[in-house]
Scaffold this motif. Structure first.
Motif, PDB file in Angstrom:
ATOM      1  N   PRO A 266       0.825  -1.219   0.000  1.00 37.11           N
ATOM      2  CA  PRO A 266       0.000   0.000   0.000  1.00 37.11           C
ATOM      3  C   PRO A 266       0.854   1.262   0.000  1.00 37.11           C
ATOM      4  O   PRO A 266       0.400   2.314  -0.454  1.00 37.11           O
ATOM      5  CB  PRO A 266      -0.827  -0.133   1.278  1.00 37.11           C
ATOM      6  N   GLU A 267       2.080   1.154   0.489  1.00 39.31           N
ATOM      7  CA  GLU A 267       2.974   2.314   0.521  1.00 39.31           C
ATOM      8  C   GLU A 267       3.282   2.856  -0.874  1.00 39.31           C
ATOM      9  O   GLU A 267       3.730   4.002  -1.028  1.00 39.31           O
ATOM     10  CB  GLU A 267       4.302   1.955   1.204  1.00 39.31           C
ATOM     11  N   LEU A 268       3.063   2.027  -1.904  1.00 38.44           N
ATOM     12  CA  LEU A 268       3.399   2.424  -3.269  1.00 38.44           C
ATOM     13  C   LEU A 268       2.220   3.032  -4.013  1.00 38.44           C
ATOM     14  O   LEU A 268       2.318   3.307  -5.204  1.00 38.44           O
ATOM     15  CB  LEU A 268       3.913   1.204  -4.049  1.00 38.44           C
ATOM     16  N   ALA A 269       1.111   3.247  -3.327  1.00 38.54           N
ATOM     17  CA  ALA A 269      -0.098   3.727  -3.989  1.00 38.54           C
ATOM     18  C   ALA A 269       0.143   5.022  -4.763  1.00 38.54           C
ATOM     19  O   ALA A 269      -0.447   5.239  -5.821  1.00 38.54           O
ATOM     20  CB  ALA A 269      -1.217   3.915  -2.973  1.00 38.54           C
ATOM     21  N   ALA A 270       0.987   5.884  -4.237  1.00 35.30           N
ATOM     22  CA  ALA A 270       1.256   7.168  -4.886  1.00 35.30           C
ATOM     23  C   ALA A 270       2.640   7.210  -5.510  1.00 35.30           C
ATOM     24  O   ALA A 270       3.190   8.291  -5.741  1.00 35.30           O
ATOM     25  CB  ALA A 270       1.103   8.303  -3.877  1.00 35.30           C
TER      26      ALA A 270
END
Length: 321
Positions: A266-270
């Motif tokens: 989820p840390e890579l969402a942006a």
């Protein structure tokens, strides 16, 4: 879980199971290309064990069927098997047409080709560029409506540290005007794959679809079937005594970890367009880092990414029957 690191740590030894721990992917559709051998099998296995409905997109359907049976026997959701030949854009188009209007949350462009003799496809592409860049480009665009239907969705481009060996040549993507070096050509295709992630994400992040490039690290698979021991020594991939300059070769389960982390963290969402190494966003390479470590600044150049997209999009359009 940190997003970036500047030196190796224990995440380099994470396995697919470590990354998937705690994930429930029931109801998630995923496609993994090249899932009849190597890390593609491990990626597909981990996703299926977490409940995902996985499609093994493979050239060898019989081999894919054996993998699907093995995954099911191990307790995972039985994958579907579908034919795709990444040396043929017609095959890519046919695969996407057969997928229909089903939503797609994860597209793992895992299949690769490394260091064969110079060959060209029926579409006129040098074979490494075809498999590692042009086919994933087309597949990711054709399936964009499906990815948007499952947004937030993610596309993963399995790349390589070999991108350090190349400089972008927009004037000769298919080695029609310069000498062919099979290893430089591999690095060039992977550099293009990295740039694809940058521009694809710029274009589609607002629609809930991003692309991440990732190196799985050194893994012994049949991807290296065209590489001799002498080649590997000359390139510094192994020492003359057979040992590895940067530690041990990763297992298949370890090699699958970073692509899975790129797909699910989820840390890579942006972080669309990022390049992942050892389950973290890689630092941009500088002279104080070891050779081949991290990602080159050229891989993240937004202007080059946009220019490459324009050139490649036209070449793909001109190849259409």
């Amino acid at each position: 879980m940190p997003l970036a690191r500047s030196a190796p740590d224990d995440r380099a030894t994470w396995t697919a199971a470590d990354v998937l721990a705690g994930h429930d992917l029931a109801g998630t559709n995923a496609i993994v290309t090249g899932a009849s051998s190597g890390i593609g099998v491990e990626i597909a296995r981990a996703l299926a064990m977490a409940g995902a409905a996985v499609t093994l997109a493979v050239r060898d359907v019989a081999a894919g069927a054996r993998v699907a049976e093995e995954i099911a026997a191990g307790g995972g959701v039985t994958p579907d098997v579908a034919e795709i030949d990444l040396l043929s854009l017609a095959s890519v188009r046919a695969f996407a047409a057969r997928w229909g209007d089903r939503p797609l949350r994860l597209l793992i462009n895992n299949a690769g080709l490394m260091a064969p003799p110079l060959t060209r496809t029926a579409d006129g592409f040098e074979s490494q560029m075809a498999v590692n860049y042009f086919a994933p480009f087309l597949l990711s665009e054709l399936l964009l409506p499906n990815l948007k239907a499952a947004a937030p969705a993610r596309v993963v481009m399995v790349s390589s540290g070999s991108h350090h060996m190349a400089t972008l040549r927009l004037d000769d993507l298919n080695y029609e005007h310069r000498a062919y070096d099979k290893f430089e050509a591999y690095g060039h295709a992977k550099l293009c794959a990295n740039l694809l992630a940058v521009e694809y994400s710029r274009r589609h992040a607002g629609e809930g679809v991003t692309m991440i490039a990732v190196t799985p690290g050194g893994v012994s698979t049949n991807l290296g079937r065209h590489v001799t021991f002498e080649d590997a020594v000359r390139l510094g991939w192994v020492n003359p005594d057979g040992s590895l300059p940067r530690g041990n070769m990763k297992t298949l389960a370890q090699g699958a970890a970073s692509p899975l982390w790129a797909a699910l963290a989820p840390e890579l969402a942006a972080c669309g367009g990022a390049y992942v190494e050892d389950c973290a966003v890689a630092p941009v390479w500088t002279a104080d880092l070891p050779a081949g470590w991290g990602v080159t600044a050229a891989s993240l150049d937004r202007n080059d990414a946009a220019r490459l997209w324009t050139v490649a999009e036209q070449m793909i359009a001109e190849s259409k029957p």
